[in-house]
Enzyme design. Structure first.
Site, PDB file in Angstrom:
ATOM      1  N   GLU A 110      96.222 -17.197  77.779  1.00  0.00           N
ATOM      2  CA  GLU A 110      96.991 -18.753  76.151  1.00  0.00           C
ATOM      3  C   GLU A 110      95.191 -18.480  75.683  1.00  0.00           C
ATOM      4  OE1 GLU A 110      98.640 -21.354  78.668  1.00  0.00           O
ATOM      5  OE2 GLU A 110      99.551 -19.761  80.070  1.00  0.00           O
ATOM      6  N   LYS A 112      92.993 -21.435  74.465  1.00  0.00           N
ATOM      7  CA  LYS A 112      91.656 -22.644  75.398  1.00  0.00           C
ATOM      8  C   LYS A 112      91.609 -23.571  74.442  1.00  0.00           C
ATOM      9  CE  LYS A 112      88.438 -23.582  78.024  1.00  0.00           C
ATOM     10  NZ  LYS A 112      87.959 -24.906  77.588  1.00  0.00           N
ATOM     11  N   ASP A 114      90.420 -26.587  72.003  1.00  0.00           N
ATOM     12  CA  ASP A 114      89.476 -27.403  71.632  1.00  0.00           C
ATOM     13  C   ASP A 114      89.819 -29.019  71.603  1.00  0.00           C
ATOM     14  OD1 ASP A 114      87.623 -28.155  72.502  1.00  0.00           O
ATOM     15  OD2 ASP A 114      86.398 -27.000  70.290  1.00  0.00           O
ATOM     16  N   TYR A 221     100.883 -26.689  77.975  1.00  0.00           N
ATOM     17  CA  TYR A 221     101.085 -25.270  78.735  1.00  0.00           C
ATOM     18  C   TYR A 221     100.925 -25.387  79.951  1.00  0.00           C
ATOM     19  CZ  TYR A 221      95.703 -26.887  78.728  1.00  0.00           C
ATOM     20  OH  TYR A 221      94.775 -27.758  78.731  1.00  0.00           O
ATOM     21  N   LYS A 308      85.362 -17.799  78.084  1.00  0.00           N
ATOM     22  CA  LYS A 308      84.557 -18.292  76.762  1.00  0.00           C
ATOM     23  C   LYS A 308      84.373 -17.587  75.484  1.00  0.00           C
ATOM     24  CE  LYS A 308      84.530 -22.370  76.700  1.00  0.00           C
ATOM     25  NZ  LYS A 308      84.252 -23.190  77.755  1.00  0.00           N
ATOM     26  N   CYS A 402      54.699 -38.862  88.957  1.00  0.00           N
ATOM     27  CA  CYS A 402      56.381 -40.005  88.984  1.00  0.00           C
ATOM     28  C   CYS A 402      55.966 -40.415  87.146  1.00  0.00           C
ATOM     29  CB  CYS A 402      56.591 -40.722  89.752  1.00  0.00           C
ATOM     30  SG  CYS A 402      58.256 -41.215  88.821  1.00  0.00           S
ATOM     31  N   CYS A 405      56.813 -44.113  88.183  1.00  0.00           N
ATOM     32  CA  CYS A 405      56.435 -45.437  89.414  1.00  0.00           C
ATOM     33  C   CYS A 405      54.869 -44.190  89.309  1.00  0.00           C
ATOM     34  CB  CYS A 405      56.822 -45.409  90.567  1.00  0.00           C
ATOM     35  SG  CYS A 405      56.770 -43.638  91.845  1.00  0.00           S
ATOM     36  N   CYS A 420      60.180 -37.179  93.310  1.00  0.00           N
ATOM     37  CA  CYS A 420      58.889 -38.262  93.716  1.00  0.00           C
ATOM     38  C   CYS A 420      59.986 -38.730  94.947  1.00  0.00           C
ATOM     39  CB  CYS A 420      59.571 -39.471  92.332  1.00  0.00           C
ATOM     40  SG  CYS A 420      58.792 -41.123  92.721  1.00  0.00           S
ATOM     41  N   CYS A 426      61.125 -46.962  93.309  1.00  0.00           N
ATOM     42  CA  CYS A 426      61.083 -46.211  91.829  1.00  0.00           C
ATOM     43  C   CYS A 426      61.962 -46.623  91.418  1.00  0.00           C
ATOM     44  CB  CYS A 426      60.571 -44.647  91.503  1.00  0.00           C
ATOM     45  SG  CYS A 426      60.638 -43.396  90.843  1.00  0.00           S
TER      46      CYS A 426
END
Length: 664
Positions: A110, A112, A114, A221, A308, A402, A405, A420, A426
């Site tokens: 089938e 696909k 969008d 579908y 795809k 980091c 922090c 971190c 943080c």
């Protein structure tokens, strides 16, 4: 003819004309004549309100206002599909399928589509609700808006099951999209970016009259439900078509992956001849009995896969690399790009994943990068145009501290990501953990969103998720954009989260590697947080499908005193820290240590009920027979190869009745 009969007759006639025009594309009367009949019906209904019907053709024009879309659970989960991008991946999938089921396997191909996924529920032949996909478990009720889509039947034709869901895609055809944008440009407004996002956004418009103005279409579908008397996917498409649904005729029944690839290749070349967008092909095992045998993983059906089409690619300049801190402390480098149009949207940022990825592709600031949309959804950096690189450019030096922090980052052996370690100091980690705790699949706290969490932390009102249960209405009222009603909803939402079952609380705690499925498994095994906190790594690894990495993460979580205090505070706040007695009242260990394979068709209980009975009584369900299989539960129409393999291995074969007797 009396008034009631006249109204019913006009409704039937207009339903048929809608079907002829929007589904068959074969109108038999003019628009003018249709409008006259619709006005006649509207007048009769206005004069005779006792004959009101929410599914009358007059109700399609909109008018209902929905301020808040109610979140509802799907009767059957809406799984996402696993993706493939090559012939080899499709062939591997076919081999896995054929290994798990008996007999000849046919495939339905089938297109696909969008658009925006939708689930329509019909009861006694009438549309009762339309729900967006959401997270697959629950979505938003958009019934009023979907009723304005003229290809969606409000009443079905012929003979149909008493109750079922039918899934599909709400799409905006190219022609309608172009017309919509022309009108916006003329009105001095920004044009919409692409048909898919516009279709999805249309479903969440508050005024259904506005939705009715958009030329949306609905392509269906997939039918799901209990005891539907359908034997195959291709058969179900034909049935759905006969009931009045718009089911695209491009679906094709094939006998091999070679035929599937011919179908894929044809539509990759001819997709632009279609009136709407597609981004690939969906391949499904045709036979429903075989689909049932194959079952599902935690996220997707084993009996279907999406192929795809090759992603669209563009080149653009990398302006800067920045770094984000996640709730677990994981550092993600982000490419900030010169904006580029890609597959219908403007892309400005893309994840670079980790230091290894940057080094492997040798990505540097100022480079021209090739960007794709993975699955035409997520932007992905796939390479560098070295011909355009500045000769003075320097390799990227990954950060050592980091960005939030300034704590020195750590990288564990065998892991790609830097972390971190400053869990309690943080800010993005603190906020991220609380946002995860309140999320829909976790505690689902209504009235509390991610931005409000960030504000609560910033204002010093909370520093962890246990603090939520100490919040007072007076504390949150002064917050920015917080009205009386919003404050009430927030406090009520927090209070209601005390009812959330233990398995979701366990997921909400945010223990690394403990996702929804693992949380459910641990909750059912240990039954309480107290028992889980005492578990050793060895005990955890002995649980089916719990590996060393998860076991180490769980024990490490409970070794941290701060986490133990948090759990205790949640318990004192009334959050569910053990399985409710009724959830495991019927659980036993009768089948412990035994592995079962289920095959065939059953009559007293469904396959899903059989699986649950096995798991609730301590057994394990496997998809294929091996030397580790103790029992084969054999129903009708079981494939001969499974039976032969069971006999060859000496696996004990049980009928449905014999299995149920085991539990007595």
């Amino acid at each position: 003819m009396d008034i009631k009969d006249k109204i019913l007759s006009l409704r039937r006639e207009l339903d048929q004309h809608n079907y002829n025009y929007y589904v068959l594309d074969k109108p038999v009367i003019s628009d003018f004549d249709f409008d006259l009949k619709l006005k006649e019906l509207q007048k009769l209904e206005d004069q005779n309100p006792e004959f009101f019907d929410p599914n009358s053709p007059t109700q399609r024009v909109g008018g209902a206002i929905t301020k808040n879309f109610q979140t509802v659970f799907h009767d059957h989960p809406m799984y996402s599909l696993s993706n493939s991008y090559s012939k080899e991946e499709l062939e591997d999938w076919e081999k896995r399928v054929k290994k798990l089921v008996d007999g000849k396997v046919e495939f339905v191909c089938e297109l696909k589509y969008d658009g925006a996924s939708i689930s329509l529920t019909y009861e006694n032949g009438e549309l009762v609700r339309a729900v967006t996909r959401g997270d697959g478990v629950q979505g938003d009720d958009v019934t009023n808006n979907v009723k304005t889509i003229l290809s969606v039947p409000l009443r079905l034709k012929g003979e149909f099951p008493k109750r079922f869901d039918i899934r599909g895609e709400i799409v905006l055809p190219y022609e309608g999209f172009a017309k919509l944008n022309a009108e916006r440009v003329e009105a001095g407004e920004e044009p919409y970016a692409n048909p898919r996002n516009t279709a999805s956004g249309s479903l969440k418009l508050q005024d259904s009259t506005e939705v009715a103005k958009r030329p949306l279409d609905c392509l269906l579908y997939n039918i799901v439900g209990e005891r539907l008397d359908l034997v195959s996917q291709f058969d179900s498409l034909e049935k759905a078509r006969s009931w009045g649904f718009k089911v695209p005729k491009e679906a094709k029944l094939t006998a091999s992956v070679d035929e599937v690839l011919n179908y894929v290749n044809y539509w990759e070349q001819h997709r632009h001849e279609l009136p709407y967008e597609i981004d690939g092909v969906v391949v499904k095992v045709n036979d429903f009995r075989q689909q049932e045998e194959l079952g599902f993983t935690a996220k997707s059906p084993r009996w279907a896969i999406a192929y795809k089409f090759k992603a669209e690619q563009e080149a653009t300049i990398l302006k800067k690399i920045t770094y984000q801190v996640g709730r677990t402390g994981a550092i993600t480098p982000v490419a900030n790009l010169k904006p580029v149009q890609l597959a219908g949207t403007v892309v400005k940022r893309a994840s670079l994943h980790n230091a290894d990825q940057i080094e492997k592709l040798d990505i540097r600031e100022g480079d021209t990068l090739f960007v794709e949309k993975g699955g035409e959804i997520i932007p992905k950096i796939v390479g560098v145009d070295f011909g355009k690189r500045d000769p003075d450019s320097q390799p990227t030096q990954y950060i050592t501290h980091c960005p939030e922090c300034e704590t020195l980052l750590v990288r564990n052996e065998g892991e790609a990501q830097h972390y971190c370690p400053n869990l309690s100091g943080c800010p993005p980690q603190i906020i991220g953990r609380i946002q995860h705790y309140i999320s829909r699949k976790a505690m689902d706290i209504e009235g509390l969103g991610g931005e409000t969490v960030a504000l609560l932390v910033k204002e010093g009102l909370i520093i962890n998720y246990a603090d939520l249960y100490q919040l007072q209405k007076e504390q949150v009222l002064p917050l920015e954009r917080m009205a009386e009603k919003s404050a009430d909803n927030l406090i009520q939402g927090i209070a209601k989260s005390r009812e959330i079952p233990f398995e979701r609380v366990l997921f909400a705690l945010g223990i690394r590697y403990v996702g929804e499925t693992v949380a459910k498994k641990l909750a059912r095994h240990f039954k309480s947080i107290a028992a889980l906190a005492q578990a050793t790594e060895e005990e955890l690894v002995n649980i089916d499908e719990i590996g060393e990495r998860i076991a180490q993460s769980v024990t490490a979580f409970f070794e941290v005193e701060e986490n133990r205090i948090l759990v205790q505070k949640l318990k004192e706040a009334g959050v569910q820290m053990e399985l409710a007695a009724e959830e495991f009242a019927h659980h036993t260990n009768i089948l412990e240590g035994n592995t079962f394979v289920i095959s065939g068709v059953f009559h007293q209980v469904s396959r899903n009920e059989l699986k649950k009975l096995i798991e609730d009584n301590g057994g394990k369900v496997s998809g294929s027979i091996s030397s580790k299989t103790n029992y084969l539960v054999a129903g009708e129409n079981m494939g001969p190869s499974k039976l032969a393999k069971a006999e060859q291995l000496g696996t004990k074969i049980l009928s449905e009745e014999e299995f149920l007797k085991m539990l007595e």
